[in-house]
Each structure stands twice: as structure tokens, then as C-alpha cells.
Design a protein around this motif. Structure first.
Motif, PDB file in Angstrom:
ATOM      1  N   ASP A  85       2.231  -3.689  -3.977  1.00  0.00           N
ATOM      2  CA  ASP A  85       3.419  -3.412  -3.168  1.00  0.00           C
ATOM      3  C   ASP A  85       3.009  -3.349  -1.700  1.00  0.00           C
ATOM      4  O   ASP A  85       2.038  -2.664  -1.358  1.00  0.00           O
ATOM      5  CB  ASP A  85       4.025  -2.050  -3.542  1.00  0.00           C
ATOM      6  N   LEU A  86       3.761  -4.029  -0.867  1.00  0.00           N
ATOM      7  CA  LEU A  86       3.604  -3.927   0.580  1.00  0.00           C
ATOM      8  C   LEU A  86       4.968  -3.558   1.144  1.00  0.00           C
ATOM      9  O   LEU A  86       5.922  -4.322   1.011  1.00  0.00           O
ATOM     10  CB  LEU A  86       3.116  -5.255   1.169  1.00  0.00           C
ATOM     11  N   ILE A  90      -6.530   1.397 -12.370  1.00  0.00           N
ATOM     12  CA  ILE A  90      -7.022   1.984 -11.136  1.00  0.00           C
ATOM     13  C   ILE A  90      -5.992   1.680 -10.056  1.00  0.00           C
ATOM     14  O   ILE A  90      -5.424   0.575 -10.021  1.00  0.00           O
ATOM     15  CB  ILE A  90      -8.422   1.444 -10.761  1.00  0.00           C
ATOM     16  N   GLN A  91      -5.721   2.655  -9.193  1.00  0.00           N
ATOM     17  CA  GLN A  91      -4.689   2.517  -8.169  1.00  0.00           C
ATOM     18  C   GLN A  91      -5.247   2.927  -6.816  1.00  0.00           C
ATOM     19  O   GLN A  91      -5.949   3.936  -6.700  1.00  0.00           O
ATOM     20  CB  GLN A  91      -3.480   3.388  -8.517  1.00  0.00           C
ATOM     21  N   TYR A  92      -4.925   2.124  -5.807  1.00  0.00           N
ATOM     22  CA  TYR A  92      -5.303   2.452  -4.430  1.00  0.00           C
ATOM     23  C   TYR A  92      -4.045   2.455  -3.565  1.00  0.00           C
ATOM     24  O   TYR A  92      -3.258   1.494  -3.596  1.00  0.00           O
ATOM     25  CB  TYR A  92      -6.303   1.442  -3.871  1.00  0.00           C
ATOM     26  N   ILE A  93      -3.841   3.538  -2.800  1.00  0.00           N
ATOM     27  CA  ILE A  93      -2.684   3.665  -1.912  1.00  0.00           C
ATOM     28  C   ILE A  93      -3.188   3.900  -0.495  1.00  0.00           C
ATOM     29  O   ILE A  93      -4.085   4.730  -0.273  1.00  0.00           O
ATOM     30  CB  ILE A  93      -1.769   4.832  -2.352  1.00  0.00           C
ATOM     31  N   TRP A  94      -2.599   3.183   0.441  1.00  0.00           N
ATOM     32  CA  TRP A  94      -2.902   3.364   1.864  1.00  0.00           C
ATOM     33  C   TRP A  94      -1.590   3.530   2.617  1.00  0.00           C
ATOM     34  O   TRP A  94      -0.649   2.747   2.425  1.00  0.00           O
ATOM     35  CB  TRP A  94      -3.668   2.166   2.406  1.00  0.00           C
ATOM     36  N   ARG A  95      -1.503   4.556   3.452  1.00  0.00           N
ATOM     37  CA  ARG A  95      -0.286   4.837   4.209  1.00  0.00           C
ATOM     38  C   ARG A  95      -0.616   5.018   5.680  1.00  0.00           C
ATOM     39  O   ARG A  95      -1.537   5.761   6.029  1.00  0.00           O
ATOM     40  CB  ARG A  95       0.401   6.118   3.722  1.00  0.00           C
ATOM     41  N   ILE A  97       0.695   0.452   1.450  1.00  0.00           N
ATOM     42  CA  ILE A  97       0.146  -0.503   0.485  1.00  0.00           C
ATOM     43  C   ILE A  97      -0.135   0.244  -0.807  1.00  0.00           C
ATOM     44  O   ILE A  97      -0.752   1.315  -0.802  1.00  0.00           O
ATOM     45  CB  ILE A  97      -1.141  -1.158   1.008  1.00  0.00           C
ATOM     46  N   ASP A  98       0.319  -0.311  -1.918  1.00  0.00           N
ATOM     47  CA  ASP A  98       0.084   0.266  -3.240  1.00  0.00           C
ATOM     48  C   ASP A  98      -0.467  -0.854  -4.117  1.00  0.00           C
ATOM     49  O   ASP A  98       0.255  -1.782  -4.488  1.00  0.00           O
ATOM     50  CB  ASP A  98       1.389   0.826  -3.812  1.00  0.00           C
TER      51      ASP A  98
END
Length: 409
Positions: free
Chosen positions: A370-371, A336-341, A347-348
Motif C-alpha cells: 500500500d502506498l 512479515i510486515q513493514y510500515i513507514w509513516r 507505506i505498508d
């Protein structure tokens, strides 16, 4: 380090106007660099420091002829505190090697707008790099010595072919067939470097890749890879596959999905077995956020597992690099992957659960993060964290952290 491009511009500006116009129109000079520190905590600890400096020149000699030249220089720190594939000292492997390397040297000839012929050393990324990629997270990229062509057709589609004679791998040119007697694994390997750490793999390989982009929201890719590795015949394979990607909108939601299927033969291991691969995922995005689910299976058949020796391996199956070689029982990766931009931040976050394909035994789980922050148009600061928790005695808990600044790469 920004002084070098300024110096180059100053030197060019001192030439006559006609020379300046020619230089700016026909040639583009590039400079990139990436300093990095890395640490590993696990059964054994390690730390590494490195700096990559890349200088490149892209030149258009005529309407049909162009060249690309890239030279990499990598300097290392804490060399006694990590192994890197070229040298082994009992510490975990962080595959960054030092030295000067010809990364790309490529000649392109385009007799028409839709046909391009290429020969030389090229950084090749096909599709999402699952089967062929540069592994460019590491300081020394994987590049291919090849000759080939690319043909554009319809409105936005293309097909490419490459004949590959050598893979210049991330372990570097100094990682030859024989280990140094001082290496920690010299006796264990009878003085021979394991095939996965060789700096060069001689090839007799054919790569055929087609991409169809004639629809607003869909993309279709098809590939046939006849990979014949002279220096690691057990990794040779014939792979045929198809990948479909969808990106659309549903009111205020972004929608995305993909499905991929491939089958493979590994004639030097088992000529009679067909091995399957599939990758299925879907997700939704809203404003700055995006969440997706994915299942990837590298199958097995009678103890022979699916192989991807030319892939950008670090990008898949967790950033702690536990599964660079597919286990004999195959691998199923549920993630499961969450990305915020939100500019300049990204943030990954990813969570993986790993199982064997043959008996569903659980290998372990991993959390990746990842930040990143865009500090300028060409510069990014990145913190990468990977935490693997083992559920199988063949693996050990391990935590990896990378901190780097990336400029113009």
C-alpha cells in the motif's frame, strides 16, 4: 462534488436563527465518495471502474434517542470486463456492484450513560474484524440487520450483544438465489448462485463480544459467536475465542504483540469435530518505521476447516483474495510486515507464505504493498498492489492493482 455540502450549508443558513441552531446542534450531515479503478492480471485479465457516493445523517432527537441513516450509490464502468458476484462473464471477480443501497438505518436509545440499545441495519466491526466486519474496502459494505445492546463498565471496558436476522453482503440486493441464463457459470451451477455470492444471508445469529481496557498497555477481548446462516448452512458455526494485545515502549522503541486463540464447531458439516484457530505476532517500531512478524492458522479437522463468513475477508491472508474461503486442508499464513509513516505519506508492505494446515503443503506466496498520501484532512489517495505466486496446481499466479481516492469515508 464538494458543491453539495456547500449547497446544504447555504440552504440551512437561509433559515431563521433558531432553526439553524437546532439543525447544527441536533443533526450532522455527511457526504463521502470513493472513485476507484482496478485491474487483474492472471489466467484471465479483468479491469473495473467504480464510484461510491455515500450520504448520511446523524441525528440526536433527545438526550437518550439518536438515529443514523446512510444511503450509498455506486456507479460502474467497464462492466463487461469483470465479474462482481452479481454478474459473471468469465472474467475474474472484482466484487464491486452498482446501484442504490440503504447502507445503515439505525435507532439508538441510551437510558443511561452506560447502556445503549440499538435496532436496525448497522455496519458492525468487532475487534480487528477477523470474525465480524464490514468488508469496507469494497464499494458495497457488509451490514447486519440486528437488535442488540452495549454496556460500558469499569473505567474503559464494554460488552455488547447483537441478534442478527440478515447479513446484507457485498454482492448487493440483486444477487439473488438464481443466476441469469446469460451468466458464464449458469450451467456449471445449475442456475443457482453459489452461496458465497448471495447478496443476502438470512440469519438466526447471536454475537457476544467483550473488551477489557483497564490497563495502560494491554487490551483483552473475548467473544462467543453463534452464527446460524439459513442460506448457507455449511458456513454456520459456533466460535469461542480470546485475544490479547500489548502496545508499550522500551526506551526509544515501540513494542507490540498479540496472541489469539479460538475453537469452533461447524455442526452442519461435522458435528463431532472441534477446529482451532490461533494468531500470534510481535513487532518493534522506531521513529517512522515499524516491523512485525505474524503467524495465523485457520485449522482443519478431518477435512473440515475453520470458517469466518462474517469477516472483513479482504483484510486478511493477502490482498489478492485467494483464500476468502478457507481450503479444506486449513491455512497457515506466515507473514512479515513493514510500515513507514511520514506525513503525508504511508507505506505498508507485507510478504506472506501460505501453507496447508493438515500436511504443510505450500499453496503459494504473496507480496502486498500500500502506498497512501493524505491529500487533505478528509481525503486520501491510495495505491494497492498484490502479487500472488502459486505453488499449488489448484491456484494460479495473479496480480491485482487498485488506485482510488477516499474522501470522508
Amino acid at each position: 462534488m464538494n458543491a453539495l455540502p456547500l449547497l446544504m450549508v447555504t440552504l440551512v443558513a437561509s433559515q431563521p436563527a433558531t432553526s439553524l441552531e437546532y439543525t447544527l446542534d441536533k443533526h450532522r450531515f455527511e457526504l463521502g465518495f470513493r472513485p476507484r479503478v482496478a485491474s487483474v492480471e492472471g489466467a484471465e485479465d479483468a479491469r473495473a471502474a467504480s464510484v461510491l457516493l455515500r450520504a448520511g445523517a446523524r441525528s440526536h432527537w433527545s438526550d437518550t434517542l439518536s438515529t443514523l441513516l446512510e444511503i450509498d450509490t455506486v456507479a460502474l464502468g467497464w462492466e463487461d470486463e469483470f465479474s462482481n458476484g452479481e454478474n459473471f462473464n468469465g472474467k475474474p471477480v472484482i466484487p464491486d456492484v452498482g446501484g442504490i443501497d440503504l447502507n445503515q438505518a439505525l435507532v439508538r436509545y441510551s437510558p443511561t450513560n452506560r447502556l445503549q440499545l440499538s435496532i436496525g441495519r448497522e455496519a458492525v466491526n468487532l475487534g480487528n474484524e477477523r470474525f465480524v466486519g464490514t468488508n469496507s474496502f469494497w464499494q458495497n459494505e457488509q451490514t447486519l440487520d440486528m437488535a442488540g445492546f452495549k454496556v460500558d463498565f469499569a473505567s474503559a471496558s464494554n460488552v455488547s450483544y447483537r441478534y442478527v436476522t440478515n447479513a446484507n453482503r457485498i454482492s448487493g440486493d440483486e444477487a439473488g438465489k438464481y443466476l441469469s441464463p446469460s451468466d458464464s457459470n449458469f450451467e456449471q451451477n445449475n442456475g443457482l448462485r453459489p452461496a458465497q455470492f448471495l447478496g443476502d444471508h438470512g440469519h438466526n445469529t447471536h454475537l457476544l463480544f467483550a473488551e477489557f481496557k483497564e490497563w495502560d498497555y494491554s487490551r483483552l477481548q473475548a467473544y462467543y459467536l453463534a452464527i446460524d446462516i439459513e442460506d448457507a448452512p455449511a458456513l454456520s458455526n459456533d466460535t469461542l475465542g480470546l485475544r490479547y494485545e500489548f502496545k508499550g515502549r522500551l526506551n526509544n522503541l515501540r513494542t507490540l504483540a498479540h496472541a489469539e486463540y479460538a475453537f469452533q464447531e461447524r455442526p452442519d458439516v461435522d458435528r463431532n469435530n472441534m477446529i482451532r484457530y490461533y494468531n500470534i505476532g510481535a513487532g518493534l517500531g522506531y521513529r517512522s518505521s515499524e516491523i512485525s512478524l505474524n503467524i495465523e492458522t485457520l485449522g482443519e479437522n478431518s477435512g473440515t476447516s475453520f470458517a469466518t463468513p462474517l469477516a472483513s475477508l479482504h483484510d486478511f491472508n493477502g490482498w489478492s483474495d485467494q483464500f476468502l474461503i478457507t481450503p479444506d486442508g486449513g491455512l497457515r499464513d506466515y507473514s512479515i510486515q513493514y510500515i513507514w509513516r511520514k506525513n503525508p505519506w504511508k507505506i505498508d508492505a507485507r510478504y506472506h507464505v501460505f501453507h496447508a494446515d493438515d500436511n504443510n503443503a505450500r499453496y503459494g506466496q504473496e507480496f502486498d504493498l500500500d502506498l497512501s498520501m493524505n491529500m487533505s484532512r478528509n481525503g486520501t489517495l491510495l495505491l494497492r498492489y498484490a502479487d500472488f505466486i502459486a505453488d499449488d496446481d489448484n491456484y494460479a499466479n495473479e496480480r491485482r492493482i487498485f488506485l482510488m481516492y477516499i474522501y470522508n469515508l
